[in-house]
Design a protein around this motif. Structure first.
Motif, short mmCIF file in Angstrom:
data_model
loop_
_atom_site.label_atom_id
_atom_site.label_comp_id
_atom_site.label_asym_id
_atom_site.label_seq_id
_atom_site.Cartn_x
_atom_site.Cartn_y
_atom_site.Cartn_z
N GLY A 227 0.80 -1.23 0.00
CA GLY A 227 0.00 0.00 0.00
C GLY A 227 0.83 1.27 0.00
O GLY A 227 0.29 2.36 -0.14
N GLY A 288 -6.44 -3.80 -8.44
CA GLY A 288 -7.69 -3.06 -8.69
C GLY A 288 -7.61 -1.59 -8.34
O GLY A 288 -8.64 -0.93 -8.20
N GLN A 433 -13.87 -9.79 -10.50
CA GLN A 433 -14.63 -9.29 -9.35
C GLN A 433 -14.35 -10.14 -8.11
O GLN A 433 -14.08 -9.61 -7.04
N PRO B 146 -3.37 3.76 -4.11
CA PRO B 146 -2.82 3.68 -2.75
C PRO B 146 -1.30 3.83 -2.67
O PRO B 146 -0.80 4.47 -1.75
N ALA B 165 -6.82 1.87 0.96
CA ALA B 165 -6.65 1.52 -0.46
C ALA B 165 -7.74 2.14 -1.33
O ALA B 165 -7.79 1.90 -2.53
N LEU B 167 -10.32 3.02 -3.73
CA LEU B 167 -11.15 2.30 -4.72
C LEU B 167 -10.87 0.80 -4.74
O LEU B 167 -11.70 0.02 -5.22
N ALA B 168 -9.71 0.39 -4.23
CA ALA B 168 -9.39 -1.03 -4.24
C ALA B 168 -9.91 -1.74 -3.00
O ALA B 168 -9.79 -2.96 -2.88
N GLN B 170 -13.06 -2.88 -0.88
CA GLN B 170 -14.49 -3.03 -1.17
C GLN B 170 -15.40 -2.27 -0.20
O GLN B 170 -16.54 -1.99 -0.52
N THR B 254 -13.84 1.81 -11.49
CA THR B 254 -13.75 0.56 -10.72
C THR B 254 -14.22 -0.66 -11.50
O THR B 254 -14.01 -1.79 -11.06
N GLY B 257 -16.17 -3.05 -9.37
CA GLY B 257 -15.54 -3.77 -8.27
C GLY B 257 -15.11 -2.83 -7.15
O GLY B 257 -15.51 -1.67 -7.14
#
Lengths: 465, 316
Positions: A227, A288, A433, B146, B165, B167-168, B170, B254, B257
């Motif tokens: 991160g 992501g 996903q 991030p 993080a 958008l990464a 959830q 995203t 996701g």
């Protein structure tokens, strides 16, 4: 009374005006009428315009035949493929003056798939259709492309130069429905920054001896904690095709050969997935989080990245601009003793609705021709056709680094597994996903995998659309 | 036999009627391009999609009538993404509409103060809404990244050891998208409409209130707000519909996701139609959505009678 007349006259004028506008919109009428007055000269050696060709009352049947020009329409997705059509079409038409090729550029995927389907349903589909593995079988089972074996036999076209896996990817129910125009073995390469590896006391040869070695090397080349990394040891790729390359190296698969059962919980697949999770967790940017792997590599902050054919060009030397030394190598052999591959074809097909199969076939042959292919591949216009004359082309071998490294895999690459219900696009979307939380560590591996397997199985269990 | 008198009486009426007919005809003729366009490109496809909603249709093969199967598939949760995406979309609207309305109103109030540099401020506020949604999403994706994104860089400088993080994550993806969308929404068209509404409030009402001893807050509460209710109502209706139609930011930033946490209803509809080629089911999803939006708008309209004040009517 006067006002009323005026209104009526205005109304009449408006109607006439509207009729005129409507007539003007019906663009086809004008060209049809105009050629009647044209002189009937259509020399065989030059390409006549469609108007003159269509209306030329020739003196003899032979002259008529030479003057007759047929038009074929091609459907390509926008971007590089379509841009290249614009470069290739004039060359083809110069050689084949009796065939006029018109390009219809369609949106990129996934809209491309729906657009072609809609054009087919409304009788407007092109004679020549681009169809990648992503939806080729979906098209084939809905009757969009025509089988090519009849036309190939009639023309005595030799398929002996083509690779088996290349042709197999374009088969439906055992018959050939397309030609393997652009082909590659997917993300089976490593793009590396030699300077960063050197800085970590490594060479690419050491790093790619095994999957364990690759992990250790990547960890060594990584700087910073998850991160907040400032340097990344290895960037894996997302999607079914990239995952498949790794799973296959471990002896696993994403789903079985019948395309009905998800197999990511089988022991070899689990090993591959655990390796991927380690990579995402310990050496990569957060999964992501919207980074572009190629751009990131070009910044010089990435030691190694899972790569494919296109990485010779993108980011390529143009973007890297001598900032660091970089190269391409094969991914390591996995526990199964192979480099994982998923042979992929950007196919070209002939529409079952075409009224010009012979002319379209001529264009198809031109597209598959080694000379045409050389120009395409050397200029990043597409991947090489799955035929030896192209794959072993000395110029391509010496110029395109990814081709040189990937070439040995073309003969042994594993094919493209397709879900039995042809829902590959949905499968790969679902896969990204449901694996996100596993790669980011948001869920425990076992629980995440169980959930992922269940969700993916739901996709395979659906009926055909 | 018609008498002369009767003729004298009816002639002007008939002439007027003929005139009206001609005028009507002219009117219809001028409106006909729009009517034609509406019938061909909106009403026609809507009627067709209503039919498709009762079929299984993949574009290529002829539609097969399946009755209410598509609607049952959605409502009974056989499509496991239907209810979550619908709930997520309504949650989005419930949070986003009040926030964007309040933010836009505050921005409009600020710009209505007649401060120095108002023209520059107006431009600055409005400029965010001119950024195309795709560009906005790409830009914010970089800000939120991030490892090397701008936001976490600042947080690290402020001493945050492990920043989120965004958008990464959830759990944070949805709030992150909200912030991103508000950035473009607050200073946009909604603010301009509020500004126009504010400038339409009669000055004498403020003067009268001031004479009565009303302070700033009292003037805002008792003059500005009531006079602004038609504008608020308009922005509310448009805002609700807009929020429910959310698509682009999630699609670009995203992809729905991580783990479907930003998988909105329209994104689901889009994927169903154009990726999965289930046009029949996608049409059913569209009609469910249409009915919900019309229902919600009707409720909004009914409710408006209780709180919207139209000065011309003189009553609420």
């Amino acid at each position: 009374m006067g006002a009323e007349n005026l209104t009526t006259r205005r109304s009449l004028l408006a109607v006439l005006g509207a009729t005129g506008v409507l007539a003007a919109c019906g663009g086809d009428a004008a060209p049809a009428a105009a050629p009647a007055a044209q002189p009937t000269k259509a020399p065989a050696a030059t390409a006549p315009t469609p108007a003159t060709a269509a209306t030329a009352p020739a003196a003899t049947p032979a002259a008529n035949a030479s003057a007759k020009q047929v038009e074929i329409r091609t459907n390509f997705r926008q971007g590089g493929d379509a841009e290249w059509q614009n470069r290739l079409m004039p060359k083809f038409m110069e050689k084949n003056p009796s065939i006029k090729v018109v390009l219809d550029v369609l949106p990129g995927e996934p809209e491309y798939w729906a657009k072609v389907a809609a054009l087919y349903a409304t009788g407007q589909v092109g004679d020549f259709i681009w169809a990648s593995n992503g939806n080729f079988l979906g098209y084939a089972e809905n009757g969009i492309p025509r089988e090519l074996e009849t036309i190939i036999a009639k023309d005595k076209y030799d398929l002996g130069d083509y690779t088996k896996v290349g042709l197999d990817n374009m088969r439906f129910q055992g018959k050939l429905f397309g030609m393997p125009w652009g082909s590659h073995c997917q993300k089976c390469l490593v793009m590396y920054n030699e300077d960063l590896l050197k800085g970590a006391g490594l060479t690419i040869e050491q790093a790619t001896t095994s999957y364990d070695a690759l992990y250790e090397a990547a960890k060594k080349a990584t700087k910073g904690d998850a991160g907040s990394r400032t340097q990344f040891g290895f960037l894996p790729e997302g999607g079914q095709t990239s995952m498949s390359c790794i799973l296959r190296a471990f002896g696993g698969e994403t789903y079985d050969a019948a395309g009905k059962k998800v197999t990511i919980t089988d022991a070899p697949a689990v090993e591959g997935l655990k390796w991927m999770q380690k990579m995402w967790k310990d050496t990569a940017p957060v999964f992501g989080s919207g980074f572009n792997g190629d751009e990131l590599f070009a910044t010089g902050k990435v030691a190694m990245a899972q790569a494919g054919y296109g990485n010779h060009f993108v980011p390529g030397e143009k973007a890297i601009a001598g900032k660091f030394k970089w190269g391409i190598a094969l991914m390591p052999k996995g526990p199964k003793g192979i480099v994982g591959t998923q042979f992929t074809v950007n196919g070209i097909t002939i529409s079952s609705a075409t009224k010009q199969p012979d002319a379209t076939w001529e264009y198809m042959k031109f597209m598959m021709d080694p000379v045409t292919q050389e120009e395409i591949v050397l200029n990043n216009g597409g991947r090489p056709a799955a035929r030896k004359a192209v794959l072993d082309n000395p110029k391509i071998m010496s110029t395109v680094s990814t081709h040189r490294v990937m070439r040995p895999l073309y003969d042994t690459a594993l094919g493209w597994p397709n879900p039995a219900n042809s829902r590959w696009p949905e499968f790969t979307t679902t896969l990204d996903q449901v694996f996100g939380p596993i790669w980011t560590g948001a869920v425990e591996f076992d629980a995440g995998l169980k959930n992922a397997a269940a969700k993916l199985q739901e996709v395979l269990d659906k009926p055909k659309s | 036999m018609v008498s002369d008198d009767a003729l004298r009486r009816t002639a002007p009426l008939l002439a007027a009627r003929r005139g009206m007919r001609a005028k009507d005809f002219t009117g219809w003729l001028w409106a006909s391009p729009w009517i034609l366009g509406f019938v061909l490109w909106t009403l026609g496809p809507m009627v067709w999609s209503l039919y498709l909603a009762f079929t299984q249709y993949n574009i290529i093969r002829a539609p097969q009538f399946v009755g209410f199967d598509n609607f049952l598939r959605a409502i009974q949760g056989i499509d496991r993404l239907f209810w979550p995406s619908l709930t997520r979309t309504f949650t989005w609207a419930i949070v986003m509409v009040p926030l964007s309305l309040t933010g836009s109103l505050l921005a409009a109030l600020l710009l209505n103060q007649g401060l120095r540099g108002t023209a520059v401020l107006r431009t600055l506020f409005f400029i965010t809404s001119l950024t195309p949604a795709v560009a906005l999403a790409v830009l914010w994706r970089w800000i939120y990244q991030p490892d090397f994104g701008g936001l976490n860089y600042v947080l690290r400088q402020l001493g945050v050891v492990s920043p989120p993080a965004w958008l990464a994550d959830q759990n944070l993806a949805m709030p992150s998208l909200m912030v991103m969308t508000l950035w473009g929404a607050i200073g946009g068209g909604t603010m301009l409409i509020f500004l126009a509404g504010l400038q339409g409030v009669p000055q004498e009402l403020y003067e009268a209130a001031e004479i009565d001893g009303a302070g700033r807050w009292a003037r805002f509460r008792n003059v500005t707000l009531p006079m602004l209710t038609p504008t608020i109502f308009f922005n509310l209706v448009i805002g609700v519909i807009g929020a429910l139609r959310t698509f682009t930011t999630a699609f670009v930033a995203t992809g729905g996701g991580p783990n479907y946490s930003t998988w909105f209803y329209i994104l689901h509809l889009y994927q169903t139609a154009f990726q999965n080629l289930e046009l029949g089911y996608a049409s059913a999803l569209a009609w469910v959505f249409f009915v919900l939006v019309v229902g919600l708008t009707t409720v909004n309209l009914r409710m408006s009678r209780r709180w919207v004040y139209y000065e011309s009517e003189g009553s609420s």
